[in-house]
Motif scaffolding. Sequence first.
Motif, PDB file in Angstrom:
ATOM      1  N   MET A   1      26.680  37.434  49.016  1.00  0.00           N
ATOM      2  CA  MET A   1      26.575  38.819  49.422  1.00  0.00           C
ATOM      3  C   MET A   1      25.768  39.647  48.327  1.00  0.00           C
ATOM      4  O   MET A   1      25.895  39.264  47.136  1.00  0.00           O
ATOM      5  CB  MET A   1      28.046  39.380  49.408  1.00  0.00           C
ATOM      6  N   ALA A   2      25.049  40.596  48.807  1.00  0.00           N
ATOM      7  CA  ALA A   2      24.073  41.278  47.962  1.00  0.00           C
ATOM      8  C   ALA A   2      24.933  42.402  47.103  1.00  0.00           C
ATOM      9  O   ALA A   2      25.982  42.707  47.252  1.00  0.00           O
ATOM     10  CB  ALA A   2      23.003  42.196  48.725  1.00  0.00           C
ATOM     11  N   LEU A   3      24.420  42.622  45.908  1.00  0.00           N
ATOM     12  CA  LEU A   3      25.086  43.535  45.123  1.00  0.00           C
ATOM     13  C   LEU A   3      25.591  44.757  45.803  1.00  0.00           C
ATOM     14  O   LEU A   3      26.822  45.291  45.405  1.00  0.00           O
ATOM     15  CB  LEU A   3      24.517  43.906  43.673  1.00  0.00           C
ATOM     16  N   ASN A   4      24.607  45.347  46.381  1.00  0.00           N
ATOM     17  CA  ASN A   4      25.001  46.530  47.077  1.00  0.00           C
ATOM     18  C   ASN A   4      26.136  46.530  48.169  1.00  0.00           C
ATOM     19  O   ASN A   4      27.062  47.363  48.084  1.00  0.00           O
ATOM     20  CB  ASN A   4      23.856  47.096  47.965  1.00  0.00           C
ATOM     21  N   GLN A   5      26.154  45.202  48.828  1.00  0.00           N
ATOM     22  CA  GLN A   5      27.383  45.225  49.564  1.00  0.00           C
ATOM     23  C   GLN A   5      28.615  44.711  48.808  1.00  0.00           C
ATOM     24  O   GLN A   5      29.835  45.083  49.344  1.00  0.00           O
ATOM     25  CB  GLN A   5      26.913  43.799  50.611  1.00  0.00           C
ATOM     26  N   GLU A   6      28.531  44.182  47.546  1.00  0.00           N
ATOM     27  CA  GLU A   6      29.671  44.067  46.880  1.00  0.00           C
ATOM     28  C   GLU A   6      30.276  45.369  46.423  1.00  0.00           C
ATOM     29  O   GLU A   6      31.462  45.549  46.269  1.00  0.00           O
ATOM     30  CB  GLU A   6      29.197  42.966  45.592  1.00  0.00           C
ATOM     31  N   GLN A   8      29.947  48.332  47.804  1.00  0.00           N
ATOM     32  CA  GLN A   8      30.603  48.921  48.905  1.00  0.00           C
ATOM     33  C   GLN A   8      32.088  48.025  49.219  1.00  0.00           C
ATOM     34  O   GLN A   8      32.757  48.743  49.355  1.00  0.00           O
ATOM     35  CB  GLN A   8      29.723  48.875  49.965  1.00  0.00           C
ATOM     36  N   ALA A   9      32.085  46.826  48.969  1.00  0.00           N
ATOM     37  CA  ALA A   9      33.269  46.195  49.317  1.00  0.00           C
ATOM     38  C   ALA A   9      34.406  46.634  48.493  1.00  0.00           C
ATOM     39  O   ALA A   9      35.438  46.770  48.585  1.00  0.00           O
ATOM     40  CB  ALA A   9      33.138  44.843  49.425  1.00  0.00           C
ATOM     41  N   VAL A  10      34.038  46.561  47.092  1.00  0.00           N
ATOM     42  CA  VAL A  10      34.995  46.852  46.055  1.00  0.00           C
ATOM     43  C   VAL A  10      35.399  48.487  46.152  1.00  0.00           C
ATOM     44  O   VAL A  10      36.577  48.834  45.862  1.00  0.00           O
ATOM     45  CB  VAL A  10      34.308  46.784  44.637  1.00  0.00           C
ATOM     46  N   THR A  11      34.564  49.295  46.398  1.00  0.00           N
ATOM     47  CA  THR A  11      34.827  50.715  46.621  1.00  0.00           C
ATOM     48  C   THR A  11      35.793  50.931  47.692  1.00  0.00           C
ATOM     49  O   THR A  11      36.777  51.488  47.686  1.00  0.00           O
ATOM     50  CB  THR A  11      33.532  51.445  46.966  1.00  0.00           C
ATOM     51  N   GLU A  12      35.653  50.060  48.736  1.00  0.00           N
ATOM     52  CA  GLU A  12      36.419  50.301  49.897  1.00  0.00           C
ATOM     53  C   GLU A  12      38.020  49.617  49.593  1.00  0.00           C
ATOM     54  O   GLU A  12      38.807  50.278  50.053  1.00  0.00           O
ATOM     55  CB  GLU A  12      35.941  49.404  51.179  1.00  0.00           C
ATOM     56  N   ALA A  13      37.869  48.486  48.657  1.00  0.00           N
ATOM     57  CA  ALA A  13      39.031  47.635  48.420  1.00  0.00           C
ATOM     58  C   ALA A  13      39.858  48.943  47.513  1.00  0.00           C
ATOM     59  O   ALA A  13      41.187  48.932  47.724  1.00  0.00           O
ATOM     60  CB  ALA A  13      38.697  46.797  47.523  1.00  0.00           C
ATOM     61  N   PHE A  14      39.376  49.732  47.132  1.00  0.00           N
ATOM     62  CA  PHE A  14      40.046  50.733  46.062  1.00  0.00           C
ATOM     63  C   PHE A  14      40.516  52.130  47.040  1.00  0.00           C
ATOM     64  O   PHE A  14      41.500  52.714  46.530  1.00  0.00           O
ATOM     65  CB  PHE A  14      39.309  51.178  45.025  1.00  0.00           C
ATOM     66  N   SER A  15      40.018  52.145  48.275  1.00  0.00           N
ATOM     67  CA  SER A  15      40.198  53.463  48.948  1.00  0.00           C
ATOM     68  C   SER A  15      40.982  53.044  50.163  1.00  0.00           C
ATOM     69  O   SER A  15      40.808  52.258  50.914  1.00  0.00           O
ATOM     70  CB  SER A  15      38.701  53.774  49.199  1.00  0.00           C
ATOM     71  N   GLY A  16      42.103  53.740  50.149  1.00  0.00           N
ATOM     72  CA  GLY A  16      43.115  53.949  51.535  1.00  0.00           C
ATOM     73  C   GLY A  16      44.405  53.725  50.932  1.00  0.00           C
ATOM     74  O   GLY A  16      44.740  54.328  49.806  1.00  0.00           O
ATOM     75  N   HIS A  17      45.230  53.231  51.828  1.00  0.00           N
ATOM     76  CA  HIS A  17      46.790  52.960  51.696  1.00  0.00           C
ATOM     77  C   HIS A  17      46.824  51.427  51.202  1.00  0.00           C
ATOM     78  O   HIS A  17      46.772  50.501  51.731  1.00  0.00           O
ATOM     79  CB  HIS A  17      47.435  53.132  53.031  1.00  0.00           C
ATOM     80  N   GLY A  18      47.123  51.399  49.854  1.00  0.00           N
ATOM     81  CA  GLY A  18      47.274  50.115  49.204  1.00  0.00           C
ATOM     82  C   GLY A  18      45.848  49.674  48.723  1.00  0.00           C
ATOM     83  O   GLY A  18      44.914  50.406  48.565  1.00  0.00           O
ATOM     84  N   VAL A  19      45.763  48.513  47.984  1.00  0.00           N
ATOM     85  CA  VAL A  19      44.648  48.106  47.540  1.00  0.00           C
ATOM     86  C   VAL A  19      44.311  46.236  48.180  1.00  0.00           C
ATOM     87  O   VAL A  19      45.247  45.984  48.227  1.00  0.00           O
ATOM     88  CB  VAL A  19      44.805  47.938  45.840  1.00  0.00           C
ATOM     89  N   ASP A  20      43.091  46.217  48.352  1.00  0.00           N
ATOM     90  CA  ASP A  20      42.747  44.807  48.888  1.00  0.00           C
ATOM     91  C   ASP A  20      42.420  44.174  47.683  1.00  0.00           C
ATOM     92  O   ASP A  20      41.518  43.794  47.175  1.00  0.00           O
ATOM     93  CB  ASP A  20      41.234  44.941  49.675  1.00  0.00           C
ATOM     94  N   VAL A  25      39.748  40.493  43.217  1.00  0.00           N
ATOM     95  CA  VAL A  25      39.701  39.372  42.426  1.00  0.00           C
ATOM     96  C   VAL A  25      38.527  38.517  42.508  1.00  0.00           C
ATOM     97  O   VAL A  25      37.973  38.048  41.812  1.00  0.00           O
ATOM     98  CB  VAL A  25      41.068  38.425  42.849  1.00  0.00           C
ATOM     99  N   THR A  26      38.148  38.570  43.929  1.00  0.00           N
ATOM    100  CA  THR A  26      36.820  37.901  44.029  1.00  0.00           C
ATOM    101  C   THR A  26      35.502  38.222  43.412  1.00  0.00           C
ATOM    102  O   THR A  26      34.771  37.566  42.972  1.00  0.00           O
ATOM    103  CB  THR A  26      36.759  37.600  45.704  1.00  0.00           C
ATOM    104  N   LEU A  27      35.690  39.793  43.624  1.00  0.00           N
ATOM    105  CA  LEU A  27      34.135  40.385  43.285  1.00  0.00           C
ATOM    106  C   LEU A  27      34.358  40.725  41.883  1.00  0.00           C
ATOM    107  O   LEU A  27      33.485  40.386  41.097  1.00  0.00           O
ATOM    108  CB  LEU A  27      33.955  41.464  44.259  1.00  0.00           C
ATOM    109  N   LEU A  28      35.159  41.343  41.367  1.00  0.00           N
ATOM    110  CA  LEU A  28      35.160  41.841  40.003  1.00  0.00           C
ATOM    111  C   LEU A  28      35.239  41.031  38.886  1.00  0.00           C
ATOM    112  O   LEU A  28      34.941  40.665  37.819  1.00  0.00           O
ATOM    113  CB  LEU A  28      36.491  42.808  40.121  1.00  0.00           C
ATOM    114  N   GLY A  29      36.108  39.713  39.516  1.00  0.00           N
ATOM    115  CA  GLY A  29      36.130  38.624  38.799  1.00  0.00           C
ATOM    116  C   GLY A  29      35.063  37.689  38.385  1.00  0.00           C
ATOM    117  O   GLY A  29      34.926  37.403  37.123  1.00  0.00           O
ATOM    118  N   LYS A  30      34.022  37.955  39.003  1.00  0.00           N
ATOM    119  CA  LYS A  30      32.720  37.311  38.682  1.00  0.00           C
ATOM    120  C   LYS A  30      31.494  38.221  38.158  1.00  0.00           C
ATOM    121  O   LYS A  30      30.563  37.705  37.807  1.00  0.00           O
ATOM    122  CB  LYS A  30      32.231  36.461  39.986  1.00  0.00           C
TER     123      LYS A  30
END
Length: 314
Positions: A1-6, A8-20, A25-30
């Motif tokens: 996954m390209a950095l731009n996609q990553e 976006q994925a982390v931003t979406e994981a933070f946004s909404g009801h609950g947290v992904d 773990v997968t993205l921030l950890g690396k």
Amino acid sequence: MALNQELQAVTEAFSGHGVDEKSLVTLLGKWDHQERETFRKNTPPFFTEDHERNFQRWDDHSVRLLKHEFVRFKNAVVPWTMHPWERDARLVKEALKKGPNAYGVLIEIACTRSSEELLGARKAYHSLFDHSIEEDVASHIHGIERKLLVALVSAYRYEGSKVKDDTAKSEAKTISNAIKNAQKKPIIEDDEAIRIFATRSKLHLQAIYKHYKEISGKNLDEDLSDLRFKQTVQCLCTPQIYFSKVLDGALKIDVHKNTKKDLTRVVVTRADIDMKEIKAEYQNLYGVSLTQKIEETAKGNYKDFLLTLVARKG
């Protein structure tokens, strides 16, 4: 996954009801130092650039919101494991602490529980807080809604099948007259209206609801301008519609954190009662399944837990 996609994925994981949590773990950890800095610079809703000191700092409001989202899963699991009496007693206590914006929860508990369930919540409240629900509602609430709310939480309704239709028709006329005279005397201050809705059985009130429509041509709750009385009528006469509307409000993206809590409360408290009927009514009202809406809106373990409860055969 390209950095731009990553990013976006982390931003979406933070946004909404609950947290992904899995994505985080997968993205921030690396991510290394440079990648984390790139994330901070490219997510202005979460970070503020301090140009004078040359660093990016978390936005305080975003941090507070994120803390709420991280504990949302816990705040679903813990009430689910509680005895229903304790859960309702704690919901009442929390609503009284929050003030007028939360008083609808008192009506919900008083009007959508059986007589034995409400009595059980009152017993649990004694055990937990060394007070009665009735005395705390009376002492904490000082507006014109106090009389109605005290009467509702004090109720022990008849739950048999007998309904006197003539009486229901007469009381529908009484309610109609009270609504017509609302400019002179608000219905929430009308002793007869309060007596009817605080003491009559739910089947009797549903008969009143039917006769009112025959008299006025409109549903009773549609003619009510007083929010507390409207909530009372909906909870007593059309609870699945009431809960569907609460869920829809809670599932909107940019709602207040307290409104988001309504999602947890309704799913947890109705999963074993009438979730099948609520799901059907939600689909009827909004043209989308409740399951799909939760899938689109919620995140991570919180989403998975909600979907598990919604799928139960309650």
